[in-house]
Design a protein around this motif. Structure first.
Motif, PDB file in Angstrom:
ATOM      1  N   VAL A   1       2.938  -2.642  -0.594  1.00  0.00           N
ATOM      2  CA  VAL A   1       4.180  -2.384  -1.340  1.00  0.00           C
ATOM      3  C   VAL A   1       4.655  -3.573  -2.175  1.00  0.00           C
ATOM      4  O   VAL A   1       4.893  -3.437  -3.380  1.00  0.00           O
ATOM      5  CB  VAL A   1       5.292  -1.867  -0.406  1.00  0.00           C
TER       6      VAL A   1
ATOM      7  N   ASP B   1       2.001  -4.029  -5.051  1.00  0.00           N
ATOM      8  CA  ASP B   1       2.000  -2.942  -6.033  1.00  0.00           C
ATOM      9  C   ASP B   1       3.247  -2.996  -6.909  1.00  0.00           C
ATOM     10  O   ASP B   1       3.184  -2.919  -8.134  1.00  0.00           O
ATOM     11  CB  ASP B   1       1.933  -1.581  -5.337  1.00  0.00           C
TER      12      ASP B   1
ATOM     13  N   THR C   1      -1.133  10.180   3.599  1.00  0.00           N
ATOM     14  CA  THR C   1      -0.726   8.818   3.281  1.00  0.00           C
ATOM     15  C   THR C   1      -0.538   8.035   4.571  1.00  0.00           C
ATOM     16  O   THR C   1      -0.160   8.592   5.597  1.00  0.00           O
ATOM     17  CB  THR C   1       0.556   8.782   2.412  1.00  0.00           C
TER      18      THR C   1
ATOM     19  N   CYS D   1       0.361   2.257   2.320  1.00  0.00           N
ATOM     20  CA  CYS D   1       1.728   2.303   1.765  1.00  0.00           C
ATOM     21  C   CYS D   1       2.702   1.531   2.643  1.00  0.00           C
ATOM     22  O   CYS D   1       3.846   1.925   2.826  1.00  0.00           O
ATOM     23  CB  CYS D   1       2.171   3.748   1.615  1.00  0.00           C
TER      24      CYS D   1
END
Length: 205
Positions: free
Chosen positions: A146, A149, A110, A141
């Motif tokens: 963020v 999402d 990630t 991420c």
């Protein structure tokens, strides 16, 4: 967490600006939690140990020395952990060797990449093998994803409660933000523009 490997998560790039913030978060969340095994990694052991001392991270949290350009070191690192969380960008310059090692060893990967063209290339190149080895690859991420999402998730949950269905198309934008770009973000943008200048398909992707 529980797995067969020595670590649940290794933070790669823990001495950089963002990596240090991640290490600080892990210390606050899991510092004394024996159920979560984590480590910090980077090119310089003295700097890694300095970050641990500054943040009050226990010596039981391992410092793993690995250069992003050293295939053997990356291979060894990715065999030891269930997931690598990397903050080392620009990813189009420094990211592929680590991603490839994760895919080869079935290790989760990630990052906080904001480089869509690179992600597009990596998905095309590694998706099939990642499915074979069981490596879960999760890009972007960080700030690039963020709020959007989570915002879409919140919006869809609200829509389902109100109408029983989801919204087919959601568009978001940033109207205002505080702070400035980090050096890593600026370097990523510069690398993307340089790649687009050489290859016009980069901007299309």
């Amino acid at each position: 967490m529980s797995n067969e490997r020595e670590f649940d998560v290794v933070i790669f790039g823990a001495t950089g600006f963002t990596g240090k913030l991640v290490a600080e978060y892990f210390q606050a969340q899991y510092g004394s939690d024996d159920n979560v095994k984590w480590a910090v990694a980077g090119r310089n052991e003295a700097k890694l140990n300095g970050v641990k001392k500054e943040l009050g991270i226990s010596e039981s949290v391992a410092s793993i020395v690995a250069d992003g350009d050293d295939d053997d070191a990356l291979n060894a690192l990715t065999k030891r952990t269930a997931v690598v969380l990397t903050t080392v960008g620009p990813y189009q310059i420094y990211g592929e060797k680590l991603l490839s090692a994760c895919v080869d060893n079935g290790t989760g990967y990630t990052d906080l990449c904001g480089e869509p063209a690179w992600m597009h290339q990596m998905i095309n190149k590694y998706e099939a093998k990642a499915k074979e080895t069981g490596a879960n690859i999760v890009f972007s991420c960080g700030f690039d994803s963020v709020p959007f999402d989570l915002g879409v998730y919140y919006l869809q949950e609200h829509a389902k409660k109100q109408s029983g269905d989801v919204i087919e198309y959601v568009k978001g934008r940033v109207r205002k933000m505080q702070g400035t770009f980090s050096g890593g973000t600026a370097a990523s943008l510069k690398a993307t523009m340089a790649a687009a200048h050489k290859d016009k398909s980069v901007m299309a992707a």
